[in-house]
Write a protein that holds these residues in place. Structure first.
Motif, short mmCIF file in Angstrom:
data_model
loop_
_atom_site.label_atom_id
_atom_site.label_comp_id
_atom_site.label_asym_id
_atom_site.label_seq_id
_atom_site.Cartn_x
_atom_site.Cartn_y
_atom_site.Cartn_z
N PHE A 2 0.82 -1.20 0.00
CA PHE A 2 0.00 0.00 0.00
C PHE A 2 0.86 1.26 0.00
N SER A 4 -1.04 4.26 -0.17
CA SER A 4 -2.08 5.26 0.10
C SER A 4 -3.01 4.76 1.19
N ASP A 6 -5.96 6.09 1.66
CA ASP A 6 -7.27 6.06 1.00
C ASP A 6 -7.51 4.72 0.31
N SER A 7 -6.48 4.17 -0.33
CA SER A 7 -6.65 2.90 -1.03
C SER A 7 -6.89 1.75 -0.05
N LEU A 10 -10.48 2.12 1.06
CA LEU A 10 -11.41 1.81 -0.03
C LEU A 10 -11.56 0.31 -0.23
N ILE A 11 -10.45 -0.42 -0.19
CA ILE A 11 -10.52 -1.87 -0.34
C ILE A 11 -11.30 -2.50 0.80
N ASP A 245 -3.29 10.98 3.80
CA ASP A 245 -2.26 10.89 2.75
C ASP A 245 -1.58 12.24 2.53
#
Length: 289
Positions: A2, A4, A6-7, A10-11, A245
């Motif tokens: 990872f 981020s 945010d990512s 989101l996942i 981030d």
């Protein structure tokens, strides 16, 4: 791997999985290991943190003689300024930092110089709430996920980014872990991490005599208390107005702008004070003798 926050979130939302599991699965894929192997490794780190605390000896002293025995002074009742829980956090941070300075076995989380921050919140929480060990292993995955993003977007090295990259990173990781342990959401974990990092932006790395002793050990206390306060704010609904981030990116930019004298060279900050220089000269003369 990872890069981020945010990512990660989101996942977890899309797959309807707890954040720690998303981070575990990423580790499994990134290192090509089995899930049981990854969990066994994280469990060993949790046991090592507990063992390091049990190994603490107030009679030990560091190479310079400036560090040792201070954590024990926080055992028991104090002047009454802090609650017993907060006093326990302060004491644990000192003890872990002293163990590192005295060359004992610790867990670099994320570095040796910041080894006291995560244990200083996790171990007292364990004593206070008696949560199962599995919860703390999961919390370590949460901390690791945020630490991974910090390392990729900024730095966890004092030589590269100042002490904000070590104690600051550990504080952000610990803040997220506490929120997880207290049942907070992934978004609250991100807000806690962001606030903790924002509070330590620009923190210099200025070890006296180049040793990870002064002011490093006591800065672990600051990192732990900062993590606790930011977790408390996040769990109470406070948010970081700057996304996590972006805070990490700012941290990287600030670290890059720090002069070399404030990045672990022992040439600036407290290391450059008259007393700091005397300690350094004493250590050099002792080495020459």
């Amino acid at each position: 791997m990872f890069t981020s926050v945010d990512s990660m979130l989101l996942i977890a939302m899309k797959e309807e999985k707890p954040l720690w599991q998303v981070i575990l699965e990423d580790d499994v894929a990134d290192r090509s290991v089995k899930a049981w192997s990854s969990k066994a490794k994280m469990a060993s780190l949790w046991k090592a943190m507990q063992a390091a605390e049990q190994d603490y000896d107030p009679e030990r002293r560091s190479a310079s003689g400036l560090v040792g025995g201070e954590g024990a002074r926080l055992d028991g009742d104090g002047p009454g300024l802090c609650s017993p829980f907060l006093r326990d956090i302060i004491a644990t941070a000192l003890k872990m930092g002293e163990c590192n300075a005295c060359m004992r076995r610790i867990v670099a989380a994320p570095t040796a110089g910041s080894c006291g921050v995560l244990p200083a919140v996790l171990l007292p929480v364990k004593r206070r709430y008696d949560l199962p060990d599995d919860r703390f292993i999961e919390a370590l995955y949460v901390a690791a996920g945020f630490g991974q993003v910090i390392a990729s977007r900024a730095s966890i090295s004092g030589a590269e980014g100042g002490c904000q990259a070590e104690v600051g990173s550990a504080s952000g990781m610990a803040a997220a872990a506490i929120v997880y342990l207290m049942g907070g959401s992934p978004e609250q974990m991100a807000h806690a991490c962001a606030m903790a990092l924002a509070n330590t932006l620009g923190l210099a790395c200025d070890p006296v005599a180049g040793l990870v002793e002064v002011p490093c050990v006591k800065r672990n206390v600051m990192g732990a208390v900062n993590a606790l306060s930011c977790a408390e704010m996040a769990l109470s609904g406070l948010v970081s107005q700057i996304p996590c981030d972006e805070v990490i990116d700012a941290m990287g930019a600030v670290g890059a702008s720090l002069p070399s004298s404030l990045r672990e060279t022992g040439e600036g900050g407290l290391a450059a004070t008259p007393t700091g220089r005397r300690v350094a000269e004493f250590m050099r003369s002792r080495d020459r003798a």
